[in-house]
Write a protein that holds these residues in place. Structure first.
Motif, PDB file in Angstrom:
ATOM      1  N   CYS A 251       0.827  -1.202   0.000  1.00  0.00           N
ATOM      2  CA  CYS A 251       0.000   0.000   0.000  1.00  0.00           C
ATOM      3  C   CYS A 251       0.866   1.259   0.000  1.00  0.00           C
ATOM      4  N   SER A 256      -4.322   3.553   2.999  1.00  0.00           N
ATOM      5  CA  SER A 256      -4.646   2.437   2.105  1.00  0.00           C
ATOM      6  C   SER A 256      -4.416   1.096   2.795  1.00  0.00           C
ATOM      7  N   LYS A 260      -7.235  -1.747   3.233  1.00  0.00           N
ATOM      8  CA  LYS A 260      -6.996  -3.124   2.785  1.00  0.00           C
ATOM      9  C   LYS A 260      -7.289  -4.118   3.900  1.00  0.00           C
TER      10      LYS A 260
END
Length: 270
Positions: A251, A256, A260
């Motif tokens: 990421c 992010s 995830k």
């Protein structure tokens, strides 16, 4: 303790002030009122009086709701809380899971003892000593260190704190992106963990739990960065094996990664 209700970046408690952000200021929902009263109730139980600073209509709404609150009736948590909208994808806190994040070296010891433990129990240091430490930047009171703390499942705050402890300073933009190293995340289903006998609602966090949580009894999913697999494979207790997953940190930043991990936990087969 001072409770300030208004338009802030987020809800937080810092140096004796509880900054309560409303999702739709100046309107206040029953859920938001409940969190304010939870905070006031917790503080009073620990010998600290509270004063609320807010618009008249907000103060009246809180006062009008007190009888309902004192009756023991509780408002269910919304599916999404938009007091903080910092995360790029969700623009709010998703409330199906709560999470505790630990540094890798701490997580190794957590698996060996089988539980998440409050700082006073984990470090075997008095609450007064923990309060006096420089790392207590928010000037939290002594009793705060008797609890295991949780964020909402999609929040990045736990990993941010891990980076802060690692760097011994507030993280920079680089720390949270190109130099970001995730911790180990322990996920719990909110609707299950609220029934833990030591669960406490104190208005700021989703919840916190006094002393410890036995992982085999309560944890839903544990996420370990793949790069750390070797450190954990031989120490995972058998009863937790089906709940352990290793994910690659491919990421761009802490946001992010948080997205995830949360999406994996939410969508994994059980």
């Amino acid at each position: 303790m001072l409770i300030k209700i208004g338009e802030f970046d987020c809800t937080e408690c810092w140096d004796g002030v509880y900054y309560k952000k409303l999702a739709n200021y100046p309107s206040i929902t029953e859920w938001e009122i409940q969190t304010v009263l939870d905070f006031e109730n917790y503080e009073k139980q620990n010998g600290r009086d509270c004063f609320i600073e807010a618009d008249f209509d907000i103060l009246k709404a809180i006062e009008d709701y007190k009888k309902t609150y004192e009756s023991g009736m509780r408002v269910n948590v919304p599916e999404k809380i938009t007091e903080c909208v910092a995360c790029p994808k969700y623009k709010g806190c998703m409330t199906d899971y709560v999470c505790h994040t630990a540094p890798v070296e701490n997580a190794v010891s957590i698996f060996k003892c089988g539980s998440l433990q409050a700082p006073t129990k984990w470090r075997r240091v008095s609450a007064s000593a923990l309060k006096a430490e420089g790392r207590n930047a928010a000037n939290d009171p002594e009793d705060y260190f008797d609890y295991v703390m949780f964020t909402w499942g999609n929040c990045q705050a736990g990993d941010r704190l891990v980076m802060e402890r690692k760097k011994k300073r507030f993280p920079t933009e680089a720390d949270l992106s190109v130099d970001f190293t995730p911790g180990v995340r322990f996920f719990f289903k909110y609707d299950k963990i609220i029934s833990h006998p030591n669960t406490t609602f104190e208005g700021v966090l989703p919840l916190k739990i006094k002393e410890e949580i036995i992982l085999s009894d309560w944890v839903d999913t544990i996420i370990i960065p793949s790069v750390e697999r070797e450190a954990f494979e031989t120490i995972i207790p058998h009863e937790l094996e089906s709940r352990i997953f290793y994910l690659d940190n491919d990421c761009k930043d802490i946001w992010s990664w948080s997205e995830k991990v949360y999406e994996f936990v939410k969508n994994r087969e059980r």
